[in-house]
Scaffold this active site. Sequence first.
Site, PDB file in Angstrom:
ATOM      1  N   ARG A   1      -7.412  -4.681  -0.028  1.00 22.25           N
ATOM      2  CA  ARG A   1      -8.529  -5.021   0.856  1.00 22.25           C
ATOM      3  C   ARG A   1      -9.354  -3.771   1.093  1.00 22.25           C
ATOM      4  O   ARG A   1      -9.064  -3.001   2.005  1.00 22.25           O
ATOM      5  CB  ARG A   1      -8.002  -5.578   2.175  1.00 22.25           C
ATOM      6  CG  ARG A   1      -7.512  -7.014   2.054  1.00 22.25           C
ATOM      7  CD  ARG A   1      -6.662  -7.381   3.234  1.00 22.25           C
ATOM      8  NE  ARG A   1      -5.492  -6.503   3.322  1.00 22.25           N
ATOM      9  CZ  ARG A   1      -4.544  -6.567   4.247  1.00 22.25           C
ATOM     10  NH1 ARG A   1      -4.627  -7.481   5.174  1.00 22.25           N
ATOM     11  NH2 ARG A   1      -3.537  -5.728   4.239  1.00 22.25           N
TER      12      ARG A   1
ATOM     13  N   ASP B   1     -12.229  -1.371   2.405  1.00 22.35           N
ATOM     14  CA  ASP B   1     -13.000  -1.354   3.650  1.00 22.35           C
ATOM     15  C   ASP B   1     -14.501  -1.471   3.386  1.00 22.35           C
ATOM     16  O   ASP B   1     -14.963  -1.285   2.263  1.00 22.35           O
ATOM     17  CB  ASP B   1     -12.764  -0.018   4.377  1.00 22.35           C
ATOM     18  CG  ASP B   1     -11.429   0.000   5.090  1.00 22.35           C
ATOM     19  OD1 ASP B   1     -10.981  -1.052   5.554  1.00 22.35           O
ATOM     20  OD2 ASP B   1     -10.843   1.100   5.180  1.00 22.35           O
TER      21      ASP B   1
ATOM     22  N   ARG C   1      -9.082   8.245   3.078  1.00 21.97           N
ATOM     23  CA  ARG C   1     -10.188   8.897   3.788  1.00 21.97           C
ATOM     24  C   ARG C   1      -9.678   9.933   4.790  1.00 21.97           C
ATOM     25  O   ARG C   1     -10.330  10.950   5.029  1.00 21.97           O
ATOM     26  CB  ARG C   1     -11.075   7.845   4.465  1.00 21.97           C
ATOM     27  CG  ARG C   1     -11.801   6.987   3.435  1.00 21.97           C
ATOM     28  CD  ARG C   1     -12.269   5.665   4.015  1.00 21.97           C
ATOM     29  NE  ARG C   1     -13.150   5.852   5.144  1.00 21.97           N
ATOM     30  CZ  ARG C   1     -13.524   4.870   5.952  1.00 21.97           C
ATOM     31  NH1 ARG C   1     -13.098   3.638   5.751  1.00 21.97           N
ATOM     32  NH2 ARG C   1     -14.351   5.114   6.955  1.00 21.97           N
TER      33      ARG C   1
END
Lengths: 263, 263
Positions: free
Chosen positions: A50, A52, A197
């Site tokens: 999934r 972002d 990230r």
Amino acid sequence: MTTFKLTLEYDGTNYHGWQVQPGMTTIQGTLQEAMTRIVGKDVHVMGAGRTDAGVHALGQVASLRADFHHPPDTLRRALTSSLPPDIVVTAVEAMDDEFHAQHSAHWKRYRYTLLTRRYPSALECRYSLFVPYPLDRDAMIEAGGSLIGTHDFSTFQAAHGSAESPVRTVFAVEFRQQGDHLVFEIMADGFLRHMIRIIVGTLLDVGRGRIGPEDFKAIHDGQDRNLASKTISPHGLCLLEVSYQPFDVHREQTQTPCAMVCS
Amino acid sequence: MTTFKLTLEYDGTNYHGWQVQPGMTTIQGTLQEAMTRIVGKDVHVMGAGRTDAGVHALGQVASLRADFHHPPDTLRRALTSSLPPDIVVTAVEAMDDEFHAQHSAHWKRYRYTLLTRRYPSALECRYSLFVPYPLDRDAMIEAGGSLIGTHDFSTFQAAHGSAESPVRTVFAVEFRQQGDHLVFEIMADGFLRHMIRIIVGTLLDVGRGRIGPEDFKAIHDGQDRNLASKTISPHGLCLLEVSYQPFDVHREQTQTPCAMVCS
């Protein structure tokens, strides 16, 4: 009903991520609408990961079951003409019924692209993070090496992450200098929310000397999100590949745990 | 008042071209507004070339006169932070007062990028034209060679083009195969409205066998827009460079008039 595997490219800039959300334009929702137009029935599309909002893909994989009795490449072409230009289905294959894009996956490879020059790029502003300060690449490589292996990655998980277990196995980490780009690639059996990230944000603080490479390992071992640096922008991140083969079969000759690859 | 030369990158997707138009967002208008915010007075920004809506630039040049008494690089940084991320000023130089971005230019180099593979690209859909059919590159190279020299380019001018003279000098034409991209580059002392997009559209009809390479020359010689193919999309086009040196000084060793460069 046939089970199909789709391989996808997308530019995530204009989407609220992969997963369907009420009132939001998402990659999964856009794909499901296109499939429904093609086969005339509701179709559930399952993604391998999934991504972002703002994250891109060159090799996302999705699976679905549908009544479609033409060759798989006909479905690829029908989807590509039905989808907006920033989502492209690059391959469609008919699979055994037990194939599941997420559960059958062995590992995924993501890339984070840093632009390291004096001025930002107008044509790449959607695909790389501009880093105007000098970076100590050796320190970043040393720190990155400590990610490899099976670890608790709680430090590098979004505060509101909801994974059942924070343990993941990182198989390889690579840095690559390509012209003005410093490219970070990471291959793992799975990723926690915002994990890459937060890792790259913390590695950037290593690169600019705010954190030593040995501190990076201590931060990781601390299992506390508050120890790590901020979550950097999604737009430098891209899902490159989802593999359905064990990692060591695919890449037998990984020599160094974390290396700078020149290309 | 100092005369400045700006070198610019921009993604033309969200702009109605270079030139100021009432009620439209343009590159020139956006730059002028940023300059006005910085120096507190109206500033006229003159571009070397007026790129059309959707056309990009990696090396556009603009000139302006302003009261700005800090080092030129301070102006570059002020502009970059004042402009949206899809316009970047990569260099600012103080020039002699006679410098004029358009009149002082000797030649410009544009690139048109074709994506030649089975499926389109989601991440490059703003920067290349997808060509799903096979191309006869040798025929395109042969036809492209006939563009070189000083010619009347009326055939390759927009029907509503308003240039005083349709005569231009093309110094060089290059094709380059880079992975899945067939890149066309053209260097000339100037370009008529839509000239490159009509040329590449006609070369694509040569590449797919609709027009022979010898017919391409006849079409060019016919000096009639109706003979050429349609104007293709602007989004594959990019202004790479504006040169203020005579062409032969800059590139002494051009060997072949039109060649495939492998890179």
